[in-house]
Design a protein around this motif. Structure first.
Motif, PDB file in Angstrom:
ATOM      1  N   SER A 126       1.646  -8.863  23.107  1.00 22.99           N
ATOM      2  CA  SER A 126       0.703  -8.156  23.971  1.00 22.99           C
ATOM      3  C   SER A 126       0.666  -8.817  25.348  1.00 22.99           C
ATOM      4  O   SER A 126       0.974  -9.999  25.499  1.00 22.99           O
ATOM      5  CB  SER A 126      -0.697  -8.147  23.350  1.00 22.99           C
ATOM      6  N   HIS A 127       0.311  -8.040  26.349  1.00 29.29           N
ATOM      7  CA  HIS A 127       0.112  -8.547  27.699  1.00 29.29           C
ATOM      8  C   HIS A 127      -1.274  -9.174  27.696  1.00 29.29           C
ATOM      9  O   HIS A 127      -2.265  -8.475  27.530  1.00 29.29           O
ATOM     10  CB  HIS A 127       0.217  -7.387  28.696  1.00 29.29           C
ATOM     11  N   SER A 128      -1.347 -10.489  27.832  1.00 36.98           N
ATOM     12  CA  SER A 128      -2.595 -11.187  27.584  1.00 36.98           C
ATOM     13  C   SER A 128      -2.821 -12.307  28.588  1.00 36.98           C
ATOM     14  O   SER A 128      -1.904 -12.719  29.298  1.00 36.98           O
ATOM     15  CB  SER A 128      -2.545 -11.774  26.168  1.00 36.98           C
ATOM     16  N   GLY A 129      -4.036 -12.817  28.610  1.00 37.07           N
ATOM     17  CA  GLY A 129      -4.345 -14.006  29.390  1.00 37.07           C
ATOM     18  C   GLY A 129      -4.053 -15.237  28.547  1.00 37.07           C
ATOM     19  O   GLY A 129      -4.278 -15.244  27.333  1.00 37.07           O
ATOM     20  N   PHE A 130      -3.540 -16.272  29.181  1.00 37.86           N
ATOM     21  CA  PHE A 130      -3.291 -17.543  28.514  1.00 37.86           C
ATOM     22  C   PHE A 130      -4.147 -18.607  29.177  1.00 37.86           C
ATOM     23  O   PHE A 130      -4.099 -18.778  30.388  1.00 37.86           O
ATOM     24  CB  PHE A 130      -1.815 -17.943  28.606  1.00 37.86           C
ATOM     25  N   VAL A 131      -4.944 -19.305  28.389  1.00 31.92           N
ATOM     26  CA  VAL A 131      -5.831 -20.347  28.886  1.00 31.92           C
ATOM     27  C   VAL A 131      -5.171 -21.701  28.653  1.00 31.92           C
ATOM     28  O   VAL A 131      -4.674 -21.987  27.561  1.00 31.92           O
ATOM     29  CB  VAL A 131      -7.206 -20.282  28.178  1.00 31.92           C
ATOM     30  N   TYR A 132      -5.181 -22.525  29.687  1.00 32.88           N
ATOM     31  CA  TYR A 132      -4.603 -23.862  29.597  1.00 32.88           C
ATOM     32  C   TYR A 132      -5.439 -24.724  28.664  1.00 32.88           C
ATOM     33  O   TYR A 132      -6.653 -24.836  28.821  1.00 32.88           O
ATOM     34  CB  TYR A 132      -4.540 -24.499  30.988  1.00 32.88           C
ATOM     35  N   LYS A 133      -4.811 -25.339  27.664  1.00 33.75           N
ATOM     36  CA  LYS A 133      -5.524 -26.143  26.671  1.00 33.75           C
ATOM     37  C   LYS A 133      -5.235 -27.635  26.784  1.00 33.75           C
ATOM     38  O   LYS A 133      -5.836 -28.430  26.073  1.00 33.75           O
ATOM     39  CB  LYS A 133      -5.168 -25.678  25.251  1.00 33.75           C
ATOM     40  N   GLY A 134      -4.293 -28.033  27.630  1.00 35.39           N
ATOM     41  CA  GLY A 134      -4.027 -29.460  27.800  1.00 35.39           C
ATOM     42  C   GLY A 134      -2.558 -29.795  27.642  1.00 35.39           C
ATOM     43  O   GLY A 134      -1.699 -28.922  27.692  1.00 35.39           O
ATOM     44  N   GLN A 135      -2.306 -31.064  27.437  1.00 34.92           N
ATOM     45  CA  GLN A 135      -0.941 -31.563  27.306  1.00 34.92           C
ATOM     46  C   GLN A 135      -0.711 -32.159  25.932  1.00 34.92           C
ATOM     47  O   GLN A 135      -1.635 -32.664  25.305  1.00 34.92           O
ATOM     48  CB  GLN A 135      -0.668 -32.655  28.333  1.00 34.92           C
ATOM     49  N   GLN A 136       0.538 -32.093  25.510  1.00 32.70           N
ATOM     50  CA  GLN A 136       0.959 -32.788  24.296  1.00 32.70           C
ATOM     51  C   GLN A 136       2.075 -33.734  24.712  1.00 32.70           C
ATOM     52  O   GLN A 136       2.996 -33.335  25.429  1.00 32.70           O
ATOM     53  CB  GLN A 136       1.461 -31.800  23.248  1.00 32.70           C
ATOM     54  N   ARG A 137       1.982 -34.969  24.264  1.00 31.33           N
ATOM     55  CA  ARG A 137       3.006 -35.966  24.593  1.00 31.33           C
ATOM     56  C   ARG A 137       3.744 -36.379  23.329  1.00 31.33           C
ATOM     57  O   ARG A 137       3.127 -36.659  22.314  1.00 31.33           O
ATOM     58  CB  ARG A 137       2.351 -37.178  25.251  1.00 31.33           C
ATOM     59  N   TRP A 138       5.068 -36.388  23.449  1.00 34.72           N
ATOM     60  CA  TRP A 138       5.923 -36.792  22.334  1.00 34.72           C
ATOM     61  C   TRP A 138       6.653 -38.070  22.703  1.00 34.72           C
ATOM     62  O   TRP A 138       6.879 -38.367  23.874  1.00 34.72           O
ATOM     63  CB  TRP A 138       6.954 -35.715  22.044  1.00 34.72           C
ATOM     64  N   SER A 139       7.103 -38.793  21.680  1.00 34.09           N
ATOM     65  CA  SER A 139       7.939 -39.966  21.935  1.00 34.09           C
ATOM     66  C   SER A 139       9.273 -39.492  22.506  1.00 34.09           C
ATOM     67  O   SER A 139       9.656 -38.324  22.368  1.00 34.09           O
ATOM     68  CB  SER A 139       8.176 -40.751  20.641  1.00 34.09           C
ATOM     69  N   GLU A 140       9.980 -40.384  23.156  1.00 34.24           N
ATOM     70  CA  GLU A 140      11.280 -40.024  23.749  1.00 34.24           C
ATOM     71  C   GLU A 140      12.241 -39.489  22.691  1.00 34.24           C
ATOM     72  O   GLU A 140      12.946 -38.505  22.909  1.00 34.24           O
ATOM     73  CB  GLU A 140      11.878 -41.247  24.448  1.00 34.24           C
ATOM     74  N   ARG A 141      12.248 -40.102  21.520  1.00 34.03           N
ATOM     75  CA  ARG A 141      13.156 -39.689  20.438  1.00 34.03           C
ATOM     76  C   ARG A 141      12.854 -38.265  19.975  1.00 34.03           C
ATOM     77  O   ARG A 141      13.750 -37.439  19.822  1.00 34.03           O
ATOM     78  CB  ARG A 141      13.033 -40.674  19.269  1.00 34.03           C
ATOM     79  N   VAL A 142      11.578 -37.955  19.756  1.00 33.80           N
ATOM     80  CA  VAL A 142      11.181 -36.623  19.285  1.00 33.80           C
ATOM     81  C   VAL A 142      11.462 -35.573  20.357  1.00 33.80           C
ATOM     82  O   VAL A 142      11.990 -34.500  20.068  1.00 33.80           O
ATOM     83  CB  VAL A 142       9.692 -36.617  18.869  1.00 33.80           C
TER      84      VAL A 142
END
Length: 70
Positions: free
Chosen positions: A24-40
């Motif tokens: 659907s054509h929708s609004g997307f709300v910013y929820k933040g950041q996710q940080r991963w290790s370099e390997r992942v």
């Protein structure tokens, strides 16, 4: 008395786009950041920090590359 200089009102960041989950054509709300290790991150082919957005229609959370802004 309210001191306006000390009052902070946060407004969510929003993008309008087509959701890859519910199509659907929708609004997307910013929820933040996710940080991963370099390997992942390397194994997933992503950067170490991704930005998360939630669809207003189906509440699916996706990362920035999945959001095609209309």
């Amino acid at each position: 008395m309210l001191n306006v200089a000390q009052t902070v009102i946060e407004m969510p960041q929003c993008k309008i786009a087509r959701c890859p989950s519910c199509d659907s054509h929708s609004g997307f709300v910013y929820k933040g950041q996710q940080r991963w290790s370099e390997r992942v991150a390397k194994a997933a082919g992503m950067t170490q920090t991704v930005h998360l957005w939630m669809c207003d229609t189906c509440q699916t959370t996706i990362v920035t590359p999945d959001v095609e802004v209309s």
